[in-house]
Design a protein around this motif. Structure first.
Motif, PDB file in Angstrom:
ATOM      1  N   LYS A 179       0.824  -1.223   0.000  1.00 50.40           N
ATOM      2  CA  LYS A 179       0.000   0.000   0.000  1.00 50.40           C
ATOM      3  C   LYS A 179       0.849   1.260   0.000  1.00 50.40           C
ATOM      4  O   LYS A 179       0.349   2.349  -0.301  1.00 50.40           O
ATOM      5  CB  LYS A 179      -0.944  -0.014   1.205  1.00 50.40           C
ATOM      6  CG  LYS A 179      -2.021  -1.093   1.128  1.00 50.40           C
ATOM      7  CD  LYS A 179      -3.054  -0.955   2.235  1.00 50.40           C
ATOM      8  CE  LYS A 179      -2.481  -1.290   3.586  1.00 50.40           C
ATOM      9  NZ  LYS A 179      -2.127  -2.743   3.708  1.00 50.40           N
ATOM     10  N   THR A 180       2.135   1.142   0.310  1.00 49.80           N
ATOM     11  CA  THR A 180       3.025   2.317   0.310  1.00 49.80           C
ATOM     12  C   THR A 180       3.638   2.561  -1.069  1.00 49.80           C
ATOM     13  O   THR A 180       4.334   3.561  -1.261  1.00 49.80           O
ATOM     14  CB  THR A 180       4.162   2.141   1.331  1.00 49.80           C
ATOM     15  OG1 THR A 180       5.008   1.049   0.924  1.00 49.80           O
ATOM     16  CG2 THR A 180       3.602   1.848   2.724  1.00 49.80           C
ATOM     17  N   ILE A 181       3.397   1.676  -2.027  1.00 45.58           N
ATOM     18  CA  ILE A 181       3.985   1.820  -3.358  1.00 45.58           C
ATOM     19  C   ILE A 181       3.084   2.723  -4.202  1.00 45.58           C
ATOM     20  O   ILE A 181       2.033   2.304  -4.686  1.00 45.58           O
ATOM     21  CB  ILE A 181       4.167   0.451  -4.040  1.00 45.58           C
ATOM     22  CG1 ILE A 181       5.082  -0.448  -3.192  1.00 45.58           C
ATOM     23  CG2 ILE A 181       4.742   0.631  -5.444  1.00 45.58           C
ATOM     24  CD1 ILE A 181       5.211  -1.863  -3.726  1.00 45.58           C
ATOM     25  N   LYS A 182       3.489   3.959  -4.343  1.00 43.32           N
ATOM     26  CA  LYS A 182       2.722   4.950  -5.106  1.00 43.32           C
ATOM     27  C   LYS A 182       3.418   5.365  -6.403  1.00 43.32           C
ATOM     28  O   LYS A 182       2.764   5.685  -7.389  1.00 43.32           O
ATOM     29  CB  LYS A 182       2.491   6.208  -4.251  1.00 43.32           C
ATOM     30  CG  LYS A 182       1.867   5.944  -2.886  1.00 43.32           C
ATOM     31  CD  LYS A 182       0.448   5.404  -2.997  1.00 43.32           C
ATOM     32  CE  LYS A 182      -0.195   5.252  -1.621  1.00 43.32           C
ATOM     33  NZ  LYS A 182      -1.552   4.655  -1.700  1.00 43.32           N
ATOM     34  N   THR A 183       4.745   5.420  -6.366  1.00 44.22           N
ATOM     35  CA  THR A 183       5.524   5.875  -7.518  1.00 44.22           C
ATOM     36  C   THR A 183       6.489   4.766  -7.950  1.00 44.22           C
ATOM     37  O   THR A 183       6.693   3.770  -7.230  1.00 44.22           O
ATOM     38  CB  THR A 183       6.344   7.125  -7.178  1.00 44.22           C
ATOM     39  OG1 THR A 183       7.348   6.774  -6.202  1.00 44.22           O
ATOM     40  CG2 THR A 183       5.453   8.229  -6.612  1.00 44.22           C
ATOM     41  N   TRP A 184       7.113   4.975  -9.112  1.00 40.70           N
ATOM     42  CA  TRP A 184       8.096   4.003  -9.573  1.00 40.70           C
ATOM     43  C   TRP A 184       9.332   3.989  -8.681  1.00 40.70           C
ATOM     44  O   TRP A 184       9.995   2.951  -8.542  1.00 40.70           O
ATOM     45  CB  TRP A 184       8.481   4.286 -11.022  1.00 40.70           C
ATOM     46  CG  TRP A 184       7.372   3.929 -11.964  1.00 40.70           C
ATOM     47  CD1 TRP A 184       6.614   4.771 -12.717  1.00 40.70           C
ATOM     48  CD2 TRP A 184       6.866   2.611 -12.225  1.00 40.70           C
ATOM     49  NE1 TRP A 184       5.667   4.066 -13.429  1.00 40.70           N
ATOM     50  CE2 TRP A 184       5.802   2.747 -13.143  1.00 40.70           C
ATOM     51  CE3 TRP A 184       7.212   1.338 -11.760  1.00 40.70           C
ATOM     52  CZ2 TRP A 184       5.082   1.642 -13.611  1.00 40.70           C
ATOM     53  CZ3 TRP A 184       6.502   0.237 -12.227  1.00 40.70           C
ATOM     54  CH2 TRP A 184       5.448   0.386 -13.142  1.00 40.70           C
ATOM     55  N   GLU A 185       9.628   5.107  -8.043  1.00 41.50           N
ATOM     56  CA  GLU A 185      10.732   5.118  -7.080  1.00 41.50           C
ATOM     57  C   GLU A 185      10.375   4.255  -5.872  1.00 41.50           C
ATOM     58  O   GLU A 185      11.224   3.508  -5.351  1.00 41.50           O
ATOM     59  CB  GLU A 185      11.059   6.550  -6.648  1.00 41.50           C
ATOM     60  CG  GLU A 185      12.211   6.669  -5.653  1.00 41.50           C
ATOM     61  CD  GLU A 185      13.533   6.131  -6.191  1.00 41.50           C
ATOM     62  OE1 GLU A 185      14.354   5.686  -5.357  1.00 41.50           O
ATOM     63  OE2 GLU A 185      13.755   6.151  -7.416  1.00 41.50           O
ATOM     64  N   ASP A 186       9.126   4.341  -5.428  1.00 42.77           N
ATOM     65  CA  ASP A 186       8.663   3.456  -4.339  1.00 42.77           C
ATOM     66  C   ASP A 186       8.786   1.992  -4.763  1.00 42.77           C
ATOM     67  O   ASP A 186       9.207   1.138  -3.970  1.00 42.77           O
ATOM     68  CB  ASP A 186       7.202   3.746  -3.985  1.00 42.77           C
ATOM     69  CG  ASP A 186       6.974   5.138  -3.437  1.00 42.77           C
ATOM     70  OD1 ASP A 186       7.930   5.733  -2.898  1.00 42.77           O
ATOM     71  OD2 ASP A 186       5.833   5.632  -3.560  1.00 42.77           O
ATOM     72  N   TYR A 187       8.379   1.711  -5.990  1.00 40.60           N
ATOM     73  CA  TYR A 187       8.434   0.347  -6.517  1.00 40.60           C
ATOM     74  C   TYR A 187       9.886  -0.136  -6.539  1.00 40.60           C
ATOM     75  O   TYR A 187      10.180  -1.287  -6.177  1.00 40.60           O
ATOM     76  CB  TYR A 187       7.829   0.344  -7.918  1.00 40.60           C
ATOM     77  CG  TYR A 187       7.618  -1.024  -8.537  1.00 40.60           C
ATOM     78  CD1 TYR A 187       6.465  -1.764  -8.289  1.00 40.60           C
ATOM     79  CD2 TYR A 187       8.558  -1.563  -9.417  1.00 40.60           C
ATOM     80  CE1 TYR A 187       6.256  -3.012  -8.892  1.00 40.60           C
ATOM     81  CE2 TYR A 187       8.369  -2.800 -10.023  1.00 40.60           C
ATOM     82  CZ  TYR A 187       7.211  -3.517  -9.757  1.00 40.60           C
ATOM     83  OH  TYR A 187       7.018  -4.749 -10.347  1.00 40.60           O
ATOM     84  N   LYS A 188      10.784   0.758  -6.950  1.00 44.14           N
ATOM     85  CA  LYS A 188      12.204   0.408  -7.002  1.00 44.14           C
ATOM     86  C   LYS A 188      12.737   0.059  -5.614  1.00 44.14           C
ATOM     87  O   LYS A 188      13.396  -0.981  -5.432  1.00 44.14           O
ATOM     88  CB  LYS A 188      13.001   1.571  -7.594  1.00 44.14           C
ATOM     89  CG  LYS A 188      14.511   1.362  -7.601  1.00 44.14           C
ATOM     90  CD  LYS A 188      15.229   2.574  -8.190  1.00 44.14           C
ATOM     91  CE  LYS A 188      16.733   2.427  -8.109  1.00 44.14           C
ATOM     92  NZ  LYS A 188      17.438   3.589  -8.702  1.00 44.14           N
TER      93      LYS A 188
END
Length: 445
Positions: A179-188
């Motif tokens: 649920k904290t993955i909002k951006t591709w940087e978060d995904y990375k």
């Protein structure tokens, strides 16, 4: 050049078979014909329907029963013919352009649709009048892809909204909350943790499909082609998209997968083994989990896609089949009314979700929790979260990628050369895209 063209033609068929898997492409090698509505009154109108997917005929069978019950003065008997994909589309194009032998109603797969809209005399009936009652409830992008100018020519079975499917068991083992993955940087950053803690990859680097490029372009309000349908695959937006994916690959966040993309038998085997922790795919991929990855039941949650920057659109509709009415049909208006009922009505879209597991294009169903959260529904039972909670969150953000004359060639070049060069051979992104642009332009001459 002839040898290259032959190779491209063969590859086209292979790629189309992957795209068609979204809607359950028929594997039959021969035609089958069946009459539906046998219990209709003796004054019923006979209409014919061509499709390449057996399940589509079964859906219309259910809708025909409801139609005949609700419209005793306009009953229909439907002659359904199921043919192999190439055979059906080739015969249909010949029939509608010659004005001889065409069915009243037909399915046309999205990748084939541009062929039927070429020129000034489109051989399909505009559906604007029967679409009008549903216009405010339907996802606009899923009608636009079957339109030309102001005229609507087809209705889809689903939106195909792209979603993120996360294996929470693997993520939790790495201390990651999806649920904290909002951006591709978060995904990375999440993917780096997953690899360090578990040795698993968070996602895939696809080499045999352009799903990823589609949603990454859509997030930037870009496309594979310009407003005139000309290829522009070496655009700054495409460079940004692929350089981001390469960065994820270098950091062991994503990795190439057997089969080249998630919707292959080999790839689904890798998901079953727990080697990949997310699939960023259209909603129809839910059926792959339910039917082909049964051991993962209860492990997957559904969320919006990551984006480059918060505020960008978090979904794009991918895959699709438009149902059309031909101009040479016997009773065009009746056919149009039935197609709208069978594809857009509340009854129809409820059945599309219950039976096919698709996200229907009429969003009124999306708000009906008696349907979307039915505890007896196998799709509801399988996932940790409800798909329609996410779909309703992103419903105003669903973009469209155009399907135009150049699209098959673009797909061929990317899926046979460009993506392998980038993700398997480590070729510079800009160089690979410049070569792709040149190859596509040459092929289209």
């Amino acid at each position: 050049m002839k040898k290259r063209s032959t190779l491209i033609s063969i590859v086209t068929i292979l790629i189309l078979s992957l795209v068609l898997s979204a809607c359950g492409k028929s594997d039959d090698s021969s035609n089958s014909t069946q009459q539906l509505g046998a219990n209709a009154g003796e004054n019923a109108t006979e209409l014919s329907f061509w499709t390449f997917v057996d399940l589509h005929g079964k859906h219309l069978d259910k809708m025909l029963g409801l139609w005949n019950k609700e419209n005793p003065d306009k009953q229909i008997k439907l002659n359904v013919t199921v043919m192999p994909y190439d055979d059906m589309h080739n015969k249909l194009l010949l029939a509608v352009t010659s004005g001889k032998g065409a069915p009243d109603i037909a399915d046309i797969e999205l990748g084939q649709f541009p062929k039927f809209l070429e020129g000034d005399n489109v051989p399909l009936e505009p559906l604007n009048d029967v679409f009008a009652p549903y216009k405010d409830a339907v996802v606009p992008a899923r009608v636009a892809i079957y339109s030309k100018g102001d005229q609507v020519y087809g209705f889809d079975y689903h939106v195909g909204a792209t979603l993120a499917f996360y294996n929470t068991e693997i993520l939790e083992a790495a201390g990651v909350d999806y649920k904290t993955i909002k951006t591709w940087e978060d995904y990375k950053q999440a993917g780096i943790k997953v690899y360090e803690k578990t040795g698993k990859y968070l996602g895939t680097a696809d080499t045999s499909a352009i799903w990823q490029e589609s949603y990454l372009l859509a997030q930037q309000n870009a496309d594979f082609t310009d407003e005139n349908g000309n290829p522009k695959v070496n655009s700054p937006e495409m460079v940004k998209a692929l350089e981001m994916l390469v960065d994820l690959q270098k950091n062991n966040v994503i990795h190439t997968i057997p089969g080249g993309q998630p919707d292959t038998e080999e790839a689904k085997g890798e998901y079953n083994k727990g080697n990949y922790a997310s699939a960023l795919m259209p909603e129809w991929y839910m059926s792959r989990f339910v039917n082909e990855m049964k051991d993962l039941k209860g492990k997957y949650a559904i969320a919006p896609l990551p984006v480059f920057e918060e505020g960008q659109p978090r979904s794009v509709g991918l895959g699709g089949t438009g149902t059309v009415v031909t101009k040479s049909g016997k009773n065009v208006q009746l056919a149009k009314e039935f197609v709208a009922f069978a594809k857009l009505s509340k009854e129809a879209t409820t059945e599309i979700w219950n039976t096919l597991g698709f996200d229907p294009i009429n969003m009124d169903v999306w708000k009906d929790e008696a349907v979307t959260k039915n505890p007896d529904n196998e799709y509801v039972q399988y996932f940790k979260t409800n798909a329609f909670d996410t779909l309703n969150e992103i419903k105003d953000e669903i973009q469209a990628i155009k399907s135009v004359k150049a699209s098959p060639t673009i797909g061929n070049v990317f899926n046979t050369v460009t993506l392998n060069a980038i993700f398997e051979d480590g070729k510079d992104v800009k160089e690979a895209l410049d070569e792709a642009q040149a190859a596509i332009e040459q092929e289209l001459k």
